[in-house]
Design a protein around this motif. Structure first.
Motif, short mmCIF file in Angstrom:
data_model
loop_
_atom_site.label_atom_id
_atom_site.label_comp_id
_atom_site.label_asym_id
_atom_site.label_seq_id
_atom_site.Cartn_x
_atom_site.Cartn_y
_atom_site.Cartn_z
N HIS A 128 62.66 -93.55 39.18
CA HIS A 128 63.11 -94.77 40.76
C HIS A 128 63.39 -95.85 40.57
O HIS A 128 62.95 -96.31 41.99
N GLY A 129 64.19 -96.18 39.88
CA GLY A 129 65.03 -97.75 39.92
C GLY A 129 66.29 -97.19 40.11
O GLY A 129 66.64 -95.94 40.03
N GLU A 130 67.00 -98.47 40.10
CA GLU A 130 68.31 -98.20 40.80
C GLU A 130 69.12 -98.60 39.36
O GLU A 130 68.74 -99.39 39.67
N TRP A 166 68.30 -100.65 34.94
CA TRP A 166 67.38 -100.14 36.24
C TRP A 166 66.70 -101.48 36.74
O TRP A 166 66.76 -102.73 36.29
N HIS A 167 66.56 -101.36 38.47
CA HIS A 167 66.45 -102.58 38.90
C HIS A 167 65.50 -102.30 39.55
O HIS A 167 65.72 -100.43 40.74
N PHE A 168 64.74 -103.13 39.76
CA PHE A 168 62.88 -102.15 41.32
C PHE A 168 62.55 -103.48 41.84
O PHE A 168 62.34 -103.88 41.40
N TRP A 209 57.90 -99.92 30.32
CA TRP A 209 57.60 -98.99 31.88
C TRP A 209 56.15 -99.38 32.58
O TRP A 209 56.22 -99.97 33.04
N ARG A 210 55.45 -99.61 31.86
CA ARG A 210 53.91 -99.48 31.87
C ARG A 210 53.89 -101.38 32.87
O ARG A 210 52.75 -101.93 33.32
N SER A 222 60.68 -108.68 41.22
CA SER A 222 61.70 -107.51 41.28
C SER A 222 61.73 -107.55 40.06
O SER A 222 62.35 -108.68 39.04
N VAL A 223 61.63 -106.11 39.20
CA VAL A 223 62.53 -106.29 37.74
C VAL A 223 63.16 -105.41 37.12
O VAL A 223 64.01 -104.67 38.09
#
Length: 134
Positions: free
Chosen positions: A45-47, A61-63, A83-84, A95-96
Motif C-alpha cells: 500500500h506504500g509508494e 516506502w511512503h504512505f 507496519w503497526r 505522511s509516513v
C-alpha cells in the motif's frame, strides 16, 4: 566470544588479527530476516522509492499526506517491522516513510554500523524535506 578475545589479546600476530576480524564481521553484518505476511501487505500500500546514501540504494516506502514522520527500525530489522504504526499515523493526518537501513532488508550492502545507519537516516530526512518527527 569474550574468552576468545581474552586469549587473542594475550598473544600476538595472526591469532589476534583473526579474532578481531571475526568480531568486526559479526558486529557489522546484520541478518536479513524474511518479511511476514502482514509486513508484505503493508508495503503493497506504500509508494516505493529509492534513496541513495554513500553509493548504496536504500529501499523506502511512503504512505499518506501531511507532516512527515520517519520510522527507523532496529538492528537486523527492516522498515516493514513498523507496519503497526503506519495506518494509525496516516489516519491521524501524517505522511509516513519507512526504510530498510544500509545492509538491512531490501537495501543494498552487506556490512554497516550504527554510525553509518544514523548517517543514512540523516541524509534520508534531508531528502524528504521538513520532518515532523522520527
Amino acid at each position: 566470544m569474550l574468552n576468545d578475545l581474552e586469549v587473542a589479546l594475550e598473544s600476538e600476530g595472526e591469532q589476534t588479527n583473526a579474532v578481531l576480524d571475526n568480531l568486526i564481521r559479526n558486529f557489522s553484518t546484520p541478518q536479513r530476516i524474511a518479511l511476514t505476511q502482514e509486513e508484505e501487505n503493508c508495503l503493497l500500500h506504500g509508494e516505493r522509492f529509492a534513496h541513495y546514501h554513500d553509493g548504496f540504494r536504500l529501499a523506502c516506502w511512503h504512505f499518506g499526506f501531511g507532516p512527515e514522520v520517519v520510522l527507523a527500525h532496529g538492528w537486523n530489522g527492516r522498515g516493514a517491522n513498523l507496519w503497526r504504526f503506519v495506518n494509525p499515523l496516516v489516519s491521524a493526518g501524517f505522511s509516513v516513510t519507512v526504510f530498510d537501513g544500509p545492509a538491512h532488508g531490501e537495501s543494498k550492502g552487506s556490512r554497516t554500523s550504527p554510525v553509518h545507519f544514523a548517517d543514512a537516516l540523516r541524509t534520508l530526512c534531508g531528502y524528504l524535506g521538513p520532518v515532523h518527527t522520527i
